[in-house]
Design a protein around this motif. Structure first.
Motif, short mmCIF file in Angstrom:
data_model
loop_
_atom_site.label_atom_id
_atom_site.label_comp_id
_atom_site.label_asym_id
_atom_site.label_seq_id
_atom_site.Cartn_x
_atom_site.Cartn_y
_atom_site.Cartn_z
N ARG A 201 45.61 28.88 35.92
CA ARG A 201 45.70 30.50 35.60
C ARG A 201 46.56 31.41 36.21
NH1 ARG A 201 41.17 33.74 38.59
NH2 ARG A 201 40.61 32.45 40.51
N LEU A 202 47.08 30.80 37.50
CA LEU A 202 48.17 31.40 38.42
C LEU A 202 49.34 31.36 37.71
CD1 LEU A 202 47.09 30.83 41.95
CD2 LEU A 202 47.33 33.18 40.89
N SER B 296 49.93 35.60 33.92
CA SER B 296 50.18 35.81 35.36
C SER B 296 51.06 36.88 35.76
CB SER B 296 50.60 34.47 35.81
OG SER B 296 50.98 34.56 37.00
N PRO C 248 55.51 31.23 35.15
CA PRO C 248 55.06 32.64 34.79
C PRO C 248 56.44 33.35 34.14
CG PRO C 248 53.54 31.91 36.72
CD PRO C 248 54.50 30.82 36.67
#
Length: 1202
Positions: A885-886, A892, A916
């Motif tokens: 999720r980061l 992100s 990201p």
């Protein structure tokens, strides 16, 4: 004398008159047998003049004789201030002596009065001379028609009024779209350079319109490059070209580049690119100057555009404008919207219909000029008195012939009296110059423009004044840099300040030095140069000069000798700024004769010692000595500077505090307090400094012998302190008794930032958890080897000790356990480093955007808060991938990711997706198992560092990183090449710097070289297998400034065609084959080379440098590790006429030949690990020492000045 007010009398002079009645003044006059009636007469005549001042201020614009009378009056008042300041200084000095010797006043009077009879004989005639002039001027007031009591009240407003926010833009949408249409059209100019001119009166909003266009999203999509340059009156092609390069992200790295060099660089970077360039506020009508500037523009791609803003159509014609957009006055309805926003709290006049009627008439008189509308609106902000609005509407200033817009003149007329001189003083700044708020307030204070009152400091009053000028739109915030606010003035407002200041303020520009006259009190100049110093001779005319202010102080010219020549000419100086003078190694003793001096700045100079005479400056309020790397002690008698309020020495290695520092009772700023041992300065000195505020660091707290001594610092009483750092020296074995010391160092509850470093206790005293510290926003703990727990919370309060904390740092607290004692809702930055026993839950608040975890308990890594923008992690051995999720490409927010010491890490993303889309900086260290997949999207990255990581990486694919600006590949032990697929002609348009270090198998760069037009720094260390540099560097890397090669023994030569012509630095260390071919380096063909480092364990060099090896342009030369070299080639060195710094390291057999000499240009000589040289020089005796020291001011041996 409190009723004496106005532009005529400064707050300083008002205070002096009040002091006339003080016991010190009365005693002084009696003991000196001075005629006290003289001062009474002076007071009366100034009151008489002040009575007609308002009328004179208005009439000076229509009657030249009144203007002349007013100037003569101001000049005489300046002289009166100087005389009273001399008396005031003598009172201070006498008081200081009385306090020092602790004798009764009668004894002091008896011992001193006789000695000072010459002072009486000198001062009385000066008072009488000024009285004659003032009497004569007052007698003339009726003859020239001046009347008493003329003029309305000024627009007084509460200093606590909120600042007016930057106005919305009204009525310019059509103009914006018209200009954008011209920019985007395909056939605006055919094949010629397309120049679009925005022409209009001053104050119409030409710059605002250009900014609206420049910031439009369509410009970002349409143009490859954009640059904005504020040109102003001084049309200097060299400066403008340099600014354009800097706007494009190309550092020129030196102030002495030629115009040709800069323009060739600009041409290379514009070629084939579609660019948008804005030249704002142009005045130039010289077509040849425009031709000289614009030549590189013609190489841009078709569709490139230049926008010019100017007041003059003749300028537009000179610049061969393709289209001219004539900016018209704002429509009345738009002017009214702007006025309403400025004048009424809500921006709505409905509640005040009677004011709206008058306001609409005022708006009509502003002539559609947005600046005038905005300024008058700000003048009337929250003023509800109809008569005041009517007075402004009917003022005759609207009808006066004047160079300054009447609306602006009105804004000055209705300034409160106390602001008029503060505003006029700002005429010392040139147009388009940004000034720092805090610095200007200190200058105002030094000039006596801020009054002394009981309930506020002068600095606080200055802050109020500044806010008031901002609210009236006379100052405008430009930017925030290093946490400090910077402001500027519109050109027309600058003109207004210059107009009202008149001949008392002088800006040294061009060839106008002959205009310095006997009325000049304030002098500024852009920089200290050879040409400027030649013009200082004109200061003999300005005997009463008060301000000496270089706008851009950095220089390599000004020395002690220049100061010796300058100071006798300017004995009335209040402000002296010599900061950043790189050759000022000491101040002359004559600085002690500058008895009026209140502000002295020698920051950033190589000064070694402040002269003892500086302690005679009993009026000195501000002493700035920050970043003086050679200064280690403060004068022993600094306690005699009894008026000192600000002592700044950040980043200056002061070793101890002088005793009696506590006598400086007015001190508000003290960068650092270093606790001394035994008889040296102790905590009681700090305790006496009751007014300290801002930032304070207290170091060497291990020298505090008892808790009682700590209590003597009285930190709890220092309510003005905002940031406090408490430091113990880590190398000391600090006992648990230090807890009692820390307990007694409790600060005031107003504190905003607290740092504790090196504390040796097992727990904190209770005050650290008190709820009373509600203002605390920053908390930092570092290097506490014994700390085990925070403190004892009362029931139910755990986790909420600091309810408004925004930043928390805990570093190297190996025994610390427990939960974080914070309220999570406000935290935005959290750092936990080397705290293996700290087991806690991380804050989940959306406010947390920066997180750093290194060498901590791995339980901390279980959950990460969403919304992180900067993440640093290290020392997590079990970590195999970053939580998905980061690293999600779409959701992100991560912009910066640093990973170190995660030895099990194999993948950046557990889901195997890309990085990201927001990620710009990626730094990875000591992650040898990490893979760098070729399928990921790296297109957002701007900075990449791989250090001792990615062992599987053999070839680095540059084509996957199109936006990289910085690349560091360090310790990639299997890396063999940097690669670009052969079918791609990759243009690395963003790349600025690359470093390849400790890559033993690295062999090659892309075939045919790499095209990196912006590359500035190229560094290669410890690449033993590398045999050659990239091909065609002279063509493909045209912006390269720095090239460093070290321990690359197989590199034989530079690329065919040589090195880029703009190279300014080259370092060649331990490159055996390359050094052997040094005859073919061709450094003489590189005109920009200024800095050279050469060295290595070369055993065939007996003398160095050889003739013809080095270019004469070299400014600094470092010679390293020549084990058998016995002498320098002095004949060759003397041809290096620009050589300023010479460093010689690890040459054990080298000696100076006494009959020879080094170049006279050398200012700084650095010697390290050269045994024979050290022996020759350290004794400071013999012919070698005399020969060397005769002309080299700075000699440094093994890091110590001699």
């Amino acid at each position: 004398m409190a009723e004496v007010a106005g532009l005529l009398l400064s707050p300083f002079l008002q205070v002096l008159f009040e002091r006339v009645a003080s016991p010190e003044f009365v005693d002084f006059f009696r003991s000196r047998k001075l005629d006290g009636g003289l001062l009474k007469r002076l007071e009366i005549v100034l009151l008489s003049a002040n009575a007609v001042l308002e009328d004179a201020e208005e009439m000076q614009f229509t009657k030249p004789i009144v203007k002349k009378w007013l100037d003569e009056l101001k000049d005489a008042v300046y002289d009166a201030e100087d005389i009273l300041d001399v008396i005031h200084t003598e009172v201070l000095r006498r008081k200081l002596e009385a306090d020092q010797f602790q004798t009764i006043a009668t004894k002091v009077r008896k011992t001193i009065s006789t000695r000072l009879n010459p002072f009486v004989r000198e001062i009385e005639p000066k008072i009488k001379d000024v009285l004659v002039i003032l009497d004569d001027l007052v007698k003339q007031k009726d003859a020239i028609g001046l009347k008493e009591g003329v003029g309305g009240k000024s627009s007084e407003r509460s200093s606590t009024t909120s600042l007016v926010k930057e106005s919305d833009i009204f009525g310019r949408t059509d103009d914006k779209e018209a200009v954008i249409k011209l920019l985007l059209s395909d056939n605006a100019s055919g094949n010629e350079l397309c120049v679009i001119a925005i022409v209009g009166l001053g104050g119409l909003g030409k710059t605002t319109l250009a900014q609206l266009v420049y910031q439009d999203d369509r410009m970002k999509r349409h143009f490859d490059l954009k640059a904005w340059v504020c040109v102003s009156v001084d049309f200097d092609a060299l400066k403008i070209t340099k600014t354009i390069l800097e706007e494009l992200g190309l550092s020129t790295n030196s102030d002495d580049k030629s115009l040709n060099w800069l323009q060739v660089t600009l041409q290379q970077n514009l070629t084939g690119k579609k660019f948008l360039l804005v030249l704002d506020d142009v005045w130039n009508k010289n077509s040849s100057e425009w031709e000289a500037l614009s030549n590189p523009f013609k190489f841009g791609a078709e569709g490139s555009r230049v926008i010019v803003t100017t007041r003059d159509e003749g300028v537009a014609s000179t610049m061969r404008s393709t289209k001219i957009h004539k900016l018209k006055e704002l429509r009345e309805k738009d002017c009214w919207k702007l006025f309403s926003k400025q004048a009424f709290h809500s921006g709505n006049s409905d509640a005040h219909p009677e004011l709206e009627v008058i306001g609409r008439q005022i708006v009509k008189r502003c002539g559609g000029l947005p600046l005038a509308v905005k300024t008058i609106g700000a003048l009337l902000w929250s003023e509800l008195d109809v008569s005041e609005w009517d007075k402004i509407l009917r003022s005759e200033i609207w009808d006066l012939p004047c160079d300054v817009i009447p609306a602006l003149r009105l804004s000055y007329k209705y300034l409160p009296i106390h602001l008029k001189r503060c505003f006029a003083y700002c005429s010392i700044f040139p147009q388009d110059f940004d000034f720092e708020k805090e610095e200007l307030i200190l200058l105002w204070m030094a000039e006596g423009l801020l009054p002394q009152v009981k309930d506020k400091t002068m600095e606080q009053i200055g802050d109020d004044y500044f806010a008031d000028l901002v609210s009236r739109s006379l100052f405008q915030q430009s930017h925030i840099r290093y946490m400090n606010e910077w402001f500027g003035m519109h050109d027309l407002v600058n003109d207004l300040a210059r107009s009202v200041s008149g001949q008392f303020t002088f800006r040294l520009e061009g060839e106008n030095s002959l205009e310095i006259g006997n009325k000049t009190r304030h002098l500024s100049f852009r920089e200290i140069s050879v040409d400027t110093i030649k013009k200082f001779g004109a200061l003999y005319e300005a005997k009463g000069l008060r301000t000496f202010l270089p706008i851009h102080p950095y220089n390599k010219i000004f020395t002690k000798e220049h100061a010796l020549d300058l100071l006798p000419m300017v004995r009335c100086l209040r402000v002296l700024n010599l900061s950043s003078s790189q050759k000022l190694i000491e101040l002359p003793d004559s600085i002690g004769k500058m008895k009026h001096l209140r502000h002295l700045d020698v920051s950033g100079t190589p000064i070694r010692k402040l002269p003892d005479s500086i302690c005679k400056l009993c009026n000195l309020q501000t002493l700035k000595i920050s970043q003086c790397q050679n200064l280690t002690v403060l004068p022993g008698d600094i306690h005699k500077l009894i008026s000192l309020r600000h002592l700044e020495f950040s980043y200056t290695p002061i070793k101890e505090m002088p005793v009696q520092l506590g006598n400086l009772h007015q001190l508000q700023t003290l960068s650092k307090f270093i606790v001394g041992k035994q008889s040296r300065a102790g905590m009681e000195e700090l305790g006496n400094l009751a007014n300290l505020g801002g930032k304070l660091c207290i170091s060497n707290l291990q020298n505090v012998e008892s808790a009682i001594d700590a209590l003597a610092a009285r930190l709890k009483d220092k309510k003005y302190l905002e940031e406090l750092q408490l430091e113990w020296a880590c190398e000391n074995d600090i006992s648990e008794s230090q807890r009692a010391v820390l307990k007694n160092l409790q600060p005031h509850a107003n504190l905003k930032s607290l740092s504790i470093v090196g504390y040796g206790g097992q727990s904190f005293p209770d005050w650290i958890g008190y709820h009373s510290f509600g203002a605390l926003k920053v908390l930092k703990f570092k290097d506490m080897p014994k700390l085990e727990k925070w403190f004892d919370f009362s029931a139910g309060n755990e986790g909420s000790a600091f309810t408004h904390l925004e930043e928390l740092e805990i570093v190297n607290c190996p025994k610390l356990t427990g939960e974080l004692p914070i309220h999570h809702s406000c935290l935005s930055r959290l750092v936990i480093v080397e705290c293996p026993l700290l087991v806690t839950s991380l804050p989940s608040a959306a406010t947390l955007i920066q997180l750093k975890l290194r060498d901590c308990n791995e339980s901390l890594f279980m959950e990460f808060p969403m919304g992180l923008q900067k993440l640093t992690i290290g020392g997590f051995d079990v970590l195999e991938s970053i939580p998905e999720r980061l690293m999600d490409f779409n959701s992100s927010c991560l912009e910066k990711l640093k990973i170190s010491g995660c030895h099990s890490l194999t993948s950046l993303s557990s889901g195997g997706g890309g990085l990201p889309s927001t990620l710009k900086i990626l730094q990875i260290k000591d992650c040898s198992k990490l893979e760098l997949p070729m399928h990921l999207n790296y297109s957002s990255l701007e900075e990449l560092q791989l250090e001792n990581s990615c062992d599987s990486l053999q070839s680095f694919p540059l084509n996957l990183f199109p936006k990289l600006e910085f690349i560091k590949l360090i310790g990639c032990r299997n890396l063999e090449s940097i690669n670009v697929p052969q079918q791609l002609e990759l243009d690395l348009v963003a790349l600025l710097e690359i470093e390849i270090n400790d890559c033993p198998n690295f062999l090659s760069f892309p075939n045919g070289g790499w095209r990196a037009p912006k590359l500035q720094v190229f560094t290669i260390f410890n690449c033993q297998s590398l045999t050659s540099l990239p091909d065609k560097m002279h063509l493909l890397c045209p912006s390269l400034w720095g090239l460093h090669l070290e321990n690359c023994p197989e590199v034989e030569s530079f690329p065919e065609g040589g090195l880029p012509s703009k190279l300014g630095y080259i370092g060649i260390i331990d490159c055996d084959k390359l050094f052997a071919s040094r005859r073919g380096w061709g450094l003489q063909n590189l005109p920009s080379i200024q800095h050279i480092r050469i060295g290595g364990n070369y055993k065939d060099v007996d003398s160095f440098p050889e003739a013809g090896l080095l270019p004469t342009s070299v400014v600094s030369l470092s010679i390293h590790k020549f084990p058998i070299m016995k002498s320098l080639d002095y004949k060759t060195l003397r041809h290096l006429t620009s050589l300023d710094e010479l460093a010689i390291n690890s040459c054990p057999k080298l000696k100076f030949i006494q009959e020879e000499g080094l170049p006279t240009s050398i200012f700084n000589l650095q010697i390290k690990e050269c045994a024979l040289l050290e022996k020759q020089l350290q004794t400071r005796k013999g012919k070698a020492w005399r020969k060397i020291s005769a002309h080299i001011p700075i000699i440094n041996i093994n890091g110590e000045l001699i």
